[in-house]
Design an enzyme around this catalytic site. Sequence first.
Site, short mmCIF file in Angstrom:
data_model
loop_
_atom_site.label_atom_id
_atom_site.label_comp_id
_atom_site.label_asym_id
_atom_site.label_seq_id
_atom_site.Cartn_x
_atom_site.Cartn_y
_atom_site.Cartn_z
N CYS A 194 7.63 -9.00 -2.91
CA CYS A 194 7.75 -7.65 -4.11
C CYS A 194 5.95 -7.12 -3.56
CB CYS A 194 7.59 -7.90 -5.73
SG CYS A 194 6.60 -7.12 -7.00
N CYS A 246 3.44 -7.01 -6.30
CA CYS A 246 3.35 -8.13 -6.93
C CYS A 246 2.24 -8.34 -5.94
CB CYS A 246 3.90 -9.38 -6.64
SG CYS A 246 6.22 -8.68 -8.11
#
Lengths: 623, 103
Positions: free
Chosen positions: B28, B31
């Site tokens: 991600c 993230c």
Amino acid sequence: MAVNYSFDEHLIDKQAKAEEEMLKKFEAGHYTIQDPLVVYNAYLINPLSAVVCFETEEEVAVTVTVLGKTPQGNMGHTFPKAKKHVLPIVGLYSDYQNKVEIRAYRGESNVITIDVPDVFDGKKVIYSMDTTPEYLQDNVILVSPAGEDLAVAFDYAGDARWHMNVPCVFDVKRLRNGNLIMGSSRVIQMPYYMSGLYEISPCGKIYKEFRVPGGYHHDEFEMEDGNILCLTEDLRSETVEDMCVLLDRNTGEILKTWDYKHFLNPETVSHSGSWSAHDWFHNNAVWYDKNTNSLTFSGRHVDAMVNIDFETGDLNWIIGDPAGWPQDMVDKYFFKPVGNNFEWQYEQHACVVTPSGDVMCFDNHHYGHKEVERDQFLPAKDSYSRGVRYKINTKDMTIEQVWQYGKDRGAEFFSPYICNVEYYNEGHYMVHSGGIAYDADGNPSEALGAFAKNNGGQLESITVEICDNKKMLDLHVPGNYYRGEKLKLYSDGINLELGKGQILGQMGVTKEFETEIPLENSGEMLPDSCNARVEDEIDRFTFFSRFEKGQLVMLLLEQGEEVHRYFISTTAVPFLAMCCGTFLDSDERNTRTSINKNGLKGTYDLRVIVDDKKYETGVQITC
Amino acid sequence: MLKEVNSAEFKELAGKGLVLADFFSTTCGPCKMLSFVLKDVEKEFGDDLAILKVDFDQNKELTAEYGVSGYPTLILLKDGAEVGRLQGLQQKPVIVKLVQDNK
């Protein structure tokens, strides 16, 4: 290889050049009614239009008529007397040798031919139009984009007579001066936040772009003094679609702002099935009611239509299922249903206040329950949508359902998103169900139109008009369309005014990411696999590029020690409210990042961080 | 303190003082960006805040226990009790405010 760079002139500048060239040619030649200058698609964005220019010896009024395929299909207008005539031709047919009659008052006439190519490139744009020429007359039903299909308008016979080849999305309304107002064609933030509004002639000439710092989405409304209510947001805040501004019609200046967090608490509102913290209200319509000097906002994600005082911004009432709202608000602001067959609306669109004070909307009836009753959500196959009219009594706070259309049609008329109703007169309405979607197996789709289409589904839009409970018109087209609007292409207003359009207002300052990713310049060019390009404009630029899902990507503007950082997400965002999928890419790896130049000054090197490397693009942006 | 932990370590550390749990995924982009933000947040609070990074995909039971359905998700715990939650990528001031409001 350096990233591809192009500078895209503003449409207003392009149109000004095209108009100047047209007028220069007109001045240089000797054009008459018998031999006029004909400029097809003179303003570049309406390929079913033209402009004719000619001179007459005497001042004379001239009538132009686009001759229909049948006499009932004629569309024409008489222009005031003049010697020099620069006249818009609207209502041309696609893929057709159009005949246009030019007739001087009590004088000569001529029929010219305007060849128009297939402006839809062979694509089917209509299934059926069921109405009569007596009913629709020379009106058209204009449907505005919610997906890849751009705005188009159909006459009584179902022939397309108006089209725009740029993505002006969301609502289209006729202004009192005869112009149209619609969303601009410039997306400033995904998924569908536009730079502002265009005031535009039906022949495609943009008179004004009203740029709004927080962008435009969904709806606008002309006030009695001509100023414009525009739905917007604060693109630098953590929430979206929860603000409205009043724009000065002449200057584009913001005269008044309503922030919905001032009259509703995002923490305590009752959620619709599509609610998210980010898009907690999802305002899809605004209506000003002169009789009560109030504004009504439709909030899809609270299943409610909310009315506030125009001056103070104080909450007056809320129409919606009270389930899940704080009791003190229910007691103070909500209505108690009376009468028979009452149903609340769910995830509604397009609130309208009638002259008698009744409130109408398109009740999408998505899920058919509030989020607190999630276990009772209706599946798409059992769902329905409807136009509905409520009579409200603000003294005893009662509400009665006095009319509806669409429920009986069941899932075939079900639109989980977008759509509108129009009030023409008592008993005379439009109900536009423009968000019908079927999945790849042909079943009513649980996913909204844009996503259904990307997964092999089919989209449809059905627009009906009802007069005294009798259906007078039924338009069935492929594709999803945000709203329907009935209008005449020629008006008693402006039609066409010469001179360069104005770019008003200003873009906002694009939100930056303050945290630095500490990396040195690699000196390497951004890989070709990113397929990157930059489209530069006078007031912003857009960076298009392809990245793999999960990559860390940041766009940088660097000028010496001055650095501006813009994070680019490579994670597919599960939008719960894709009201306009026009800008949605079928390849989720493709990103589109628009940076406004407001707040930036000088020339910047554009660099891109991808994971652990900082790349050059070879592009400089001058602000 | 900022460290990546497994479920056992998390349970050991999460019950004391102010703890900011970062449920992340290695697949991600947001993230990854949040990791840089949290390094800055750590500098701001020093020992007053423990930042525990939990791999969403490797700690399914823990994510289920905390009702985490997506990433990145930040959960602020005070003596083991949840006092705040932020979903999606956040900028430093938002996280700092959440922590300060709950100190």
